[in-house]
Design an enzyme around this catalytic site. Structure first.
Site, PDB file in Angstrom:
ATOM      1  CE  LYS A  39       2.808  94.755  93.726  1.00  0.00           C
ATOM      2  NZ  LYS A  39       3.422  93.655  92.957  1.00  0.00           N
TER       3      LYS A  39
HETATM    4  C1  E4P Z   1       6.762  93.121  93.782  1.00  0.00           C
HETATM    5  O1  E4P Z   1       5.654  93.073  94.260  1.00  0.00           O
HETATM    6  C2  E4P Z   1       7.093  92.706  92.425  1.00  0.00           C
HETATM    7  O2  E4P Z   1       6.115  91.773  91.995  1.00  0.00           O
HETATM    8  C3  E4P Z   1       8.412  91.989  92.287  1.00  0.00           C
HETATM    9  O3  E4P Z   1       9.083  91.881  93.518  1.00  0.00           O
HETATM   10  C4  E4P Z   1       9.241  92.421  91.138  1.00  0.00           C
HETATM   11  O4  E4P Z   1      10.405  91.664  91.106  1.00  0.00           O
HETATM   12  P1  E4P Z   1      11.318  91.483  89.802  1.00  0.00           P
HETATM   13  O5  E4P Z   1      12.236  92.651  89.734  1.00  0.00           O
HETATM   14  O6  E4P Z   1      12.059  90.208  90.072  1.00  0.00           O
HETATM   15  O7  E4P Z   1      10.384  91.391  88.634  1.00  0.00           O
END
Ligand code: E4P
Length: 217
Positions: A83
């Site tokens: 990522k």
């Molecule tokens: C995506 O891969 C992120 O880890 C995640 O969806 C972020 O979500 P949040 O806005 O609830 O932290």
């Protein structure tokens, strides 16, 4: 639509994987922090539980640093997906890693233009954060519709991975739009199965069944 779970909590992942409904996992530095574990150990354990893509996020912000971290993380297991954030260095790293045959998830996407760049950089997944857009008064799901339209126009192979999901309606909306993947917090994944009429109906069936005095086996 594939279901990923958005957590680094190994216990929750184990429980969800046992349902057979889990297609992958996404983590991020905040989720690893919450798990209390060491990133490499946590990712290794998750990869042993789930066959599908498991996103592990780099924390360097420069291209060279991202690349070094990515090369380390991808050795943990075959299903590790790297990522990277949606920055110039992140896109540069994405391009190089995808040329090397590594799956890349480009995260922190908040605009259609950013999603277009991620596809051009060869991302396997683009992660638009719908909940965080809702939080600032935008309609997060509109971004999903725009990205799907753009990707369809050019037959991009990048999968749209709806992220920052806050409630079950986000999941249903994503499915109606034809998003490829939703990454869902564990609590919301469990909520998807729930309907009061299911519980009520099951209670009534079981009460009537008890009256028959029968047992199937
Ligand atoms: C995506 O891969 C992120 O880890 C995640 O969806 C972020 O979500 P949040 O806005 O609830 O932290």
């Amino acid at each position: 639509m594939r279901f990923f779970v958005d957590t680094a909590d190994v216990g929750e992942i184990r429980e969800l994987a046992a349902t057979g409904l889990l297609d992958g996992v996404t983590t991020n530095p905040s989720l690893v922090m919450k798990s209390g574990g060491k990133m490499a150990d946590v990712i290794a354990e998750i990869c042993s539980l789930v066959d599908g893509p498991v996103s592990a996020e780099v924390t360097a912000t420069d291209h060279e640093g991202m690349l070094k971290e990515a090369h380390y993380l991808r050795e943990i297991a075959d299903n590790v997906t790297i990522k990277v954030p949606l920055t110039v260095d992140g896109l540069k790293t994405c391009k190089l890693l995808s040329n090397e045959g590594t799956m890349v998830n480009v995260t922190l996407c908040f605009s259609p233009a950013q999603a277009l760049l991620a596809a051009k950089a060869g991302a396997s997944f683009i992660s638009p954060f719908v909940g965080r857009l809702d939080d600032i008064g935008h309609e997060g799901m509109d971004l999903i519709a725009e990205i799907i339209e753009i990707y369809d126009n050019y037959d991009f192979e990048t999968d749209v991975l709806v992220a920052s999901i806050r409630h079950t309606t986000h999941v249903v909306q994503a499915a109606k739009m034809g998003a490829d993947v939703a990454t869902i917090p564990p609590k919301i994944l469990w909520q998807l199965v729930k309907h009061p009429l299911t519980d009520k109906g099951l209670d009534a069936f079981l009460a009537d069944w008890a009256k028959t005095g029968q047992s199937i086996l």
